[in-house]
Design a protein around this motif. Structure first.
Motif, PDB file in Angstrom:
ATOM      1  N   ASP A 263       0.838  -1.198   0.000  1.00 60.02           N
ATOM      2  CA  ASP A 263       0.000   0.000   0.000  1.00 60.02           C
ATOM      3  C   ASP A 263       0.880   1.257   0.000  1.00 60.02           C
ATOM      4  OD1 ASP A 263      -2.248   1.729   0.226  1.00 60.02           O
ATOM      5  OD2 ASP A 263      -3.289   0.246   1.451  1.00 60.02           O
ATOM      6  N   GLU A 264       0.250   2.410  -0.050  1.00 57.76           N
ATOM      7  CA  GLU A 264       0.964   3.686  -0.082  1.00 57.76           C
ATOM      8  C   GLU A 264       1.779   3.869   1.202  1.00 57.76           C
ATOM      9  OE1 GLU A 264      -2.046   6.674  -0.627  1.00 57.76           O
ATOM     10  OE2 GLU A 264      -2.915   5.592  -2.327  1.00 57.76           O
TER      11      GLU A 264
ATOM     12  N   TYR B 174       0.232   6.093   3.973  1.00 58.11           N
ATOM     13  CA  TYR B 174      -0.888   5.427   4.649  1.00 58.11           C
ATOM     14  C   TYR B 174      -0.357   4.416   5.668  1.00 58.11           C
ATOM     15  CZ  TYR B 174      -4.636   2.030   5.347  1.00 58.11           C
ATOM     16  OH  TYR B 174      -5.539   1.162   5.903  1.00 58.11           O
TER      17      TYR B 174
ATOM     18  N   ASP C 258       1.126   6.258   8.674  1.00 59.06           N
ATOM     19  CA  ASP C 258       0.098   6.870   9.519  1.00 59.06           C
ATOM     20  C   ASP C 258      -0.667   5.821  10.319  1.00 59.06           C
ATOM     21  OD1 ASP C 258       0.758   9.418   8.720  1.00 59.06           O
ATOM     22  OD2 ASP C 258      -0.873   9.588   7.257  1.00 59.06           O
TER      23      ASP C 258
END
Length: 195
Positions: free
Chosen positions: A76-77, A80, A83
């Motif tokens: 995933d990013e 992201y 966080d």
């Protein structure tokens, strides 16, 4: 003969690339049910395939690790992932997307490793994991068989690429369980009394 053991947990995820925008662009949760099916062609000293109580240690720890945790796909990013790890104490980083299909494959790989590495202590014979069903909703589930767990067309699940937050592993019966599995180290069965 087959036996079945049911586990439940609550977890959050995003499934990138799926056709439903709500699922692919928003963090959301599910009440998961995980069914493990074990098979054997002989019985132990208690005339059982495998004592259900023995699944309440290492196996339960691995499945319960996802309870009230966010499941993160390592692809995933980066922002992201950073966080989510910063703002959630309980997270699991996995090398595949956290869909029901991939969860069933992931749990198959983890539980199969535990069963393979656990020294049998009560006359158990040829006990092996038959399949895993992961219910994401009341009406939908994915079922993984051995050939699915190792199918490269479904994505490679490298156990070395799995990471559990310290908030999860500190509650395990064996806090280094994942590292022991990764090294292929033998596991002592925990008795029902020690669980």
């Amino acid at each position: 003969m087959l036996i079945r053991k049911l586990f439940k947990f609550e977890s959050a995820h995003i499934v990138r690339g799926c056709s439903t925008r709500r699922c692919s662009h928003s963090i959301h949760g599910h009440s998961y049910k995980v069914e493990l099916f074990l098979e054997a062609h002989a019985l132990d000293n208690g005339q059982m395939i495998y004592d259900f109580g023995l699944l309440k240690s290492h196996v339960r720890d691995l499945i319960d690790a996802f309870d009230h945790a966010v499941a993160l796909w390592s692809g995933d990013e980066p922002d992201y992932l950073s966080d989510m790890r910063k703002h959630s104490e309980r997270w699991v980083l996995i090398p595949v997307s956290p869909s029901a299909e991939q969860f069933s494959r992931l749990f198959f790989r983890l539980v199969d490793a535990v069963l393979t590495l656990t020294d049998m202590a009560n006359g158990e014979a040829d006990v092996r994991l038959h399949s895993v069903i992961v219910h994401e909703t009341e009406t939908g589930y994915a079922q993984c068989f051995r050939e699915d767990a190792h199918n490269p067309r479904m994505g490679h699940i490298d156990l070395n690429a799995i990471e559990f937050s310290s908030a999860i592993t500190k509650d395990w019966h064996e806090p280094n369980l994942l590292e022991l599995i990764k090294r292929g180290q033998r596991l002592s069965p925990l008795t029902k009394e020690s669980v």
